[in-house]
Write a protein that holds these residues in place. Structure first.
Motif, mmCIF file in Angstrom:
data_model
loop_
_atom_site.group_PDB
_atom_site.id
_atom_site.type_symbol
_atom_site.label_atom_id
_atom_site.label_comp_id
_atom_site.label_asym_id
_atom_site.label_seq_id
_atom_site.Cartn_x
_atom_site.Cartn_y
_atom_site.Cartn_z
ATOM 1 N N GLN A 29 -19.707 -54.718 73.077
ATOM 2 C CA GLN A 29 -19.941 -54.430 74.495
ATOM 3 C C GLN A 29 -20.401 -52.978 74.652
ATOM 4 O O GLN A 29 -20.096 -52.120 73.817
ATOM 5 N N PRO A 30 -21.117 -52.698 75.743
ATOM 6 C CA PRO A 30 -21.611 -51.331 75.963
ATOM 7 C C PRO A 30 -20.473 -50.304 75.899
ATOM 8 O O PRO A 30 -19.478 -50.441 76.597
ATOM 9 N N GLY A 31 -20.645 -49.304 75.065
ATOM 10 C CA GLY A 31 -19.657 -48.242 74.906
ATOM 11 C C GLY A 31 -18.724 -48.452 73.717
ATOM 12 O O GLY A 31 -18.064 -47.511 73.277
ATOM 13 N N GLU A 32 -18.674 -49.684 73.208
ATOM 14 C CA GLU A 32 -17.639 -50.029 72.219
ATOM 15 C C GLU A 32 -17.764 -49.221 70.928
ATOM 16 O O GLU A 32 -16.753 -48.811 70.336
ATOM 17 N N ARG A 33 -19.015 -49.019 70.479
ATOM 18 C CA ARG A 33 -19.185 -48.268 69.233
ATOM 19 C C ARG A 33 -18.638 -46.852 69.377
ATOM 20 O O ARG A 33 -18.017 -46.314 68.454
ATOM 21 N N ARG A 34 -18.840 -46.266 70.549
ATOM 22 C CA ARG A 34 -18.316 -44.911 70.773
ATOM 23 C C ARG A 34 -16.785 -44.897 70.735
ATOM 24 O O ARG A 34 -16.179 -43.989 70.193
ATOM 25 N N TYR A 35 -16.171 -45.931 71.335
ATOM 26 C CA TYR A 35 -14.703 -45.961 71.358
ATOM 27 C C TYR A 35 -14.131 -46.124 69.947
ATOM 28 O O TYR A 35 -13.082 -45.570 69.626
ATOM 29 N N LEU A 36 -14.814 -46.905 69.118
ATOM 30 C CA LEU A 36 -14.350 -47.076 67.733
ATOM 31 C C LEU A 36 -14.421 -45.748 66.997
ATOM 32 O O LEU A 36 -13.484 -45.349 66.297
ATOM 33 N N GLN A 37 -15.536 -45.029 67.162
ATOM 34 C CA GLN A 37 -15.673 -43.735 66.490
ATOM 35 C C GLN A 37 -14.688 -42.730 67.070
ATOM 36 O O GLN A 37 -14.130 -41.905 66.348
ATOM 37 N N ARG A 38 -14.439 -42.822 68.374
ATOM 38 C CA ARG A 38 -13.481 -41.917 69.010
ATOM 39 C C ARG A 38 -12.096 -42.086 68.396
ATOM 40 O O ARG A 38 -11.420 -41.096 68.080
ATOM 41 N N ALA A 39 -11.694 -43.329 68.215
ATOM 42 C CA ALA A 39 -10.373 -43.599 67.632
ATOM 43 C C ALA A 39 -10.296 -43.054 66.209
ATOM 44 O O ALA A 39 -9.294 -42.448 65.807
ATOM 45 N N ALA A 40 -11.381 -43.261 65.452
ATOM 46 C CA ALA A 40 -11.399 -42.747 64.071
ATOM 47 C C ALA A 40 -11.324 -41.226 64.069
ATOM 48 O O ALA A 40 -10.598 -40.626 63.265
ATOM 49 N N SER A 41 -12.052 -40.595 64.995
ATOM 50 C CA SER A 41 -12.062 -39.128 65.057
ATOM 51 C C SER A 41 -10.698 -38.590 65.461
ATOM 52 O O SER A 41 -10.279 -37.526 64.994
ATOM 53 N N GLU A 42 -10.005 -39.322 66.352
ATOM 54 C CA GLU A 42 -8.694 -38.855 66.792
ATOM 55 C C GLU A 42 -7.672 -38.994 65.665
ATOM 56 O O GLU A 42 -6.738 -38.210 65.556
ATOM 57 N N ARG A 43 -7.885 -39.978 64.829
ATOM 58 C CA ARG A 43 -6.976 -40.215 63.704
ATOM 59 C C ARG A 43 -7.276 -39.253 62.552
ATOM 60 O O ARG A 43 -6.371 -38.615 62.003
ATOM 61 N N ASP A 44 -8.568 -39.132 62.209
ATOM 62 C CA ASP A 44 -8.948 -38.444 60.968
ATOM 63 C C ASP A 44 -9.565 -37.074 61.177
ATOM 64 O O ASP A 44 -9.730 -36.315 60.223
ATOM 65 N N GLY A 45 -9.946 -36.773 62.418
ATOM 66 C CA GLY A 45 -10.730 -35.564 62.695
ATOM 67 C C GLY A 45 -12.162 -35.959 63.016
ATOM 68 O O GLY A 45 -12.610 -37.063 62.705
ATOM 69 N N VAL A 46 -12.849 -35.016 63.642
ATOM 70 C CA VAL A 46 -14.232 -35.271 64.084
ATOM 71 C C VAL A 46 -15.176 -35.021 62.915
ATOM 72 O O VAL A 46 -15.162 -33.933 62.327
ATOM 73 N N PRO A 47 -16.011 -36.016 62.558
ATOM 74 C CA PRO A 47 -16.933 -35.809 61.428
ATOM 75 C C PRO A 47 -18.079 -34.868 61.800
ATOM 76 O O PRO A 47 -18.645 -34.947 62.873
ATOM 77 N N ILE A 48 -18.378 -33.996 60.882
ATOM 78 C CA ILE A 48 -19.463 -33.031 61.077
ATOM 79 C C ILE A 48 -19.926 -32.603 59.690
ATOM 80 O O ILE A 48 -19.110 -32.535 58.756
ATOM 81 N N ALA A 49 -21.205 -32.358 59.526
ATOM 82 C CA ALA A 49 -21.707 -31.898 58.229
ATOM 83 C C ALA A 49 -21.014 -30.588 57.861
ATOM 84 O O ALA A 49 -20.868 -29.699 58.708
ATOM 85 N N ALA A 50 -20.584 -30.482 56.610
ATOM 86 C CA ALA A 50 -19.810 -29.300 56.191
ATOM 87 C C ALA A 50 -20.596 -28.017 56.419
ATOM 88 O O ALA A 50 -20.042 -27.013 56.888
ATOM 89 N N THR A 51 -21.888 -28.047 56.138
ATOM 90 C CA THR A 51 -22.692 -26.829 56.324
ATOM 91 C C THR A 51 -22.791 -26.464 57.803
ATOM 92 O O THR A 51 -22.822 -25.284 58.158
ATOM 93 N N GLU A 52 -22.835 -27.506 58.644
ATOM 94 C CA GLU A 52 -22.924 -27.253 60.084
ATOM 95 C C GLU A 52 -21.620 -26.620 60.591
ATOM 96 O O GLU A 52 -21.635 -25.694 61.412
ATOM 97 N N LEU A 53 -20.505 -27.135 60.084
ATOM 98 C CA LEU A 53 -19.212 -26.582 60.496
ATOM 99 C C LEU A 53 -19.101 -25.116 60.087
ATOM 100 O O LEU A 53 -18.644 -24.271 60.863
ATOM 101 N N GLU A 54 -19.555 -24.807 58.880
ATOM 102 C CA GLU A 54 -19.563 -23.401 58.429
ATOM 103 C C GLU A 54 -20.388 -22.542 59.379
ATOM 104 O O GLU A 54 -20.002 -21.434 59.748
ATOM 105 N N GLY A 55 -21.543 -23.093 59.764
ATOM 106 C CA GLY A 55 -22.418 -22.371 60.696
ATOM 107 C C GLY A 55 -21.723 -22.103 62.018
ATOM 108 O O GLY A 55 -21.806 -21.001 62.571
ATOM 109 N N LEU A 56 -21.005 -23.118 62.531
ATOM 110 C CA LEU A 56 -20.293 -22.936 63.804
ATOM 111 C C LEU A 56 -19.223 -21.861 63.652
ATOM 112 O O LEU A 56 -19.022 -21.033 64.557
ATOM 113 N N ARG A 57 -18.536 -21.854 62.506
ATOM 114 C CA ARG A 57 -17.469 -20.849 62.311
ATOM 115 C C ARG A 57 -18.047 -19.443 62.287
ATOM 116 O O ARG A 57 -17.459 -18.502 62.832
ATOM 117 N N ARG A 58 -19.226 -19.312 61.654
ATOM 118 C CA ARG A 58 -19.875 -17.989 61.640
ATOM 119 C C ARG A 58 -20.259 -17.560 63.059
ATOM 120 O O ARG A 58 -20.040 -16.425 63.456
#
Lengths: 345, 345
Positions: B308-337
């Protein structure tokens, strides 16, 4: 070489209107309902939208004969909230329900900036643009949604669930006819699939599925237990779902897959719901709405969009008002017979 | 065989939010604006909509550096009518303008049955669904329209005029996450054309035109002075026009073809407008709204629409809340800088 056209008659609008009103009355409509349906049907024919004009009279009459719709229904209007009007069409047509609430929803839109009209227990068997254009002529912006009968498969699904579920929109212009569009959220009209079947043509890609839910380009497979696809893939499908939610769930009407007309052979009108949203652009000081729309129209022309939404209808309307409303001569004879007092035809 | 994925980090939402808020503040945003943009961007990344998540940070920063947008703007809210709220975003981002008016428009929708929120002089650089989902969580139905920058040719035209002009919709469910969709009225996202160009792929039919307005399947021809097509032919084009009228003409904002950012090299955010319509389904007694939506969802599943519309986002949201938000490691380093105090990176 042009194929020879069926012989055309040109009939004055008032005469066509009178004929249609007589036909509706003779087949069970109250004078009030007959006048509204006649005005709607004659206006649609006048504007050249023939698939929803007098072509629909046999469908109206079969439906009336089936007892499926109440053509004497008196709509019940409820003032539900300062911006919210609800109408129970009492199993009648949607156009008299809209007519009964038009003044109230217009007043609410002017007072509040925006108002909602929710119609349920109603039958819509015409085009949707005649419902919105008058609001734009009053300086208002209008959006309308109506659901119909299950003939469209949700994107990725296997069987029909949604109706052709049109969305119509109207916005006023300064010194010109309003911008008006009316678009089915199905990829094609059901009538066009029937024409393709008759003429032995293939359908374009993405228009329909067969009874197993598999994509097909064979018109007969769509008509024989298959279904139409939404326009524009998953996007059109999402919009069609939205129409079900707004026109049925919110109004208290049936979804396109719900009503059961099996006890009424000959019935062709969907018993569902309709939602209108009406906005007064004058409530926001300084947006210069009318002039801004002219800027947009000028730029759409400059970008190469030669014909603006609604323009073809206005051209045909002007021709009909000058020369008479075009209609096949044999069809006009048929209407005259249907309208004549019993025993005189 | 799976192609090796870029190395992924999983970051707690609160940490990502904090990093992003620091970055926005360090690059000129007020604390209030920084918090709202950080929440929006982190939420979008959390839900897996990566094209509108942290991927957009360089675009935000380039825009802030250009002086094109005021990231300290304080929106001015006008109570225009009992059902009409107007917000001048004061050349700031659209999300703080929406936040400033959300309580008022919610109260008006509850009191009147429907209310309108018109935002102008605003920059929208994110997905549209985060703007509507919260209304559905409050039991309301919401529709949103935002115009952007000229990159879509009107159907039948030759040059770009409309933006990608998305429409978003949210409706509450009983005991489940809301139904939410967010669809661009363009046939494809601009970013996807860039990817096709990079990878030497052809575009599908009907996606774009070249600089002469002729249909093309060559990504470079679309990018080099050409334009995207609307989705779904003339129907999508009509909807895109409607978005220009609602989001710009009605709100007092710029059309997608109007604003001039040539004095601000690096600017990427469109300075336009946004319209929201909010409806309270509880104002119509007897429509049984929540239960009716469950009926519709059940039937959509039965028809084979698995997600259903929105469902894929809710599945990823649940995974992110459980495991953390996925982000490319190099991108995360860039954000920290970017977030670190000057001299410490």
């Amino acid at each position: 070489m042009q194929t020879p056209q069926r012989e055309r008659a040109l009939v004055p609008f008032a005469e066509l209107h009178g004929l249609l009103a007589s036909i509706f009355e003779r087949h069970g409509a109250s004078p009030e309902v007959a006048a509204i349906l006649a005005d709607n049907c004659a206006s649609v024919q006048r504007d050249g939208a023939e698939s929803h004009g007098t072509f629909r009279i046999p469908g109206y009459l079969a439906t009336l004969a089936s007892g499926w719709v109440d053509a004497k229904a008196v709509p019940v209007v409820t003032d539900a909230a300062p911006g919210y009007v609800s109408v129970d069409a009492m199993n009648g047509f949607a156009q008299p329900a809209l007519a009964a609430a038009r003044a109230l929803v217009t007043a609410k839109a002017r007072a509040n900036g925006i108002a909602l009209l929710a119609i349920h227990n109603s039958h819509h068997f015409s085009a949707l643009w005649p419902d919105v254009e008058p609001f734009a002529r009053d300086g208002l912006v209008a959006l309308a949604f109506v659901n119909s009968m299950a003939c469209v498969v949700p994107h990725g699904g296997q069987h029909a669930l949604f109706g052709t579920n049109p969305i119509a929109f109207a916005a006023p212009r300064a010194g010109a006819d309003p911008l008006v569009f009316d678009l089915a959220t199905s990829a094609m009209a059901h009538g066009d699939v029937q024409i393709a079947a008759r003429e032995g043509q293939s359908l374009p890609e993405g228009v329909g599925v067969d009874r197993a839910g598999k994509p097909t380009r064979t018109p007969a497979a769509v008509l024989d237990g298959g279904a139409l696809c939404p326009f524009g893939g998953h996007k059109g499908s999402a919009l069609s779902m939205m129409v079900e939610i707004l026109a049925a769930a919110l109004t208290g009407g049936n979804f396109s897959f719900e009503f059961n007309w099996s006890g009424h052979p000959g019935a062709q009108t969907p018993r569902t719901g309709q939602l209108l949203i009406v906005i007064d652009p004058a409530r926001q000081a300084g947006n210069g709405f009318a002039a801004r729309i002219e800027t947009l129209v000028r730029e759409m022309r400059a970008a190469g969009q030669e014909r603006q939404p609604g323009e073809r209808r206005y051209l045909q309307r002007a021709a009909s008002e000058r020369d008479g409303v075009p209609i096949a001569a044999t069809e006009l004879e048929g209407l005259r017979r249907l309208a004549a007092p019993a025993g005189t035809a």
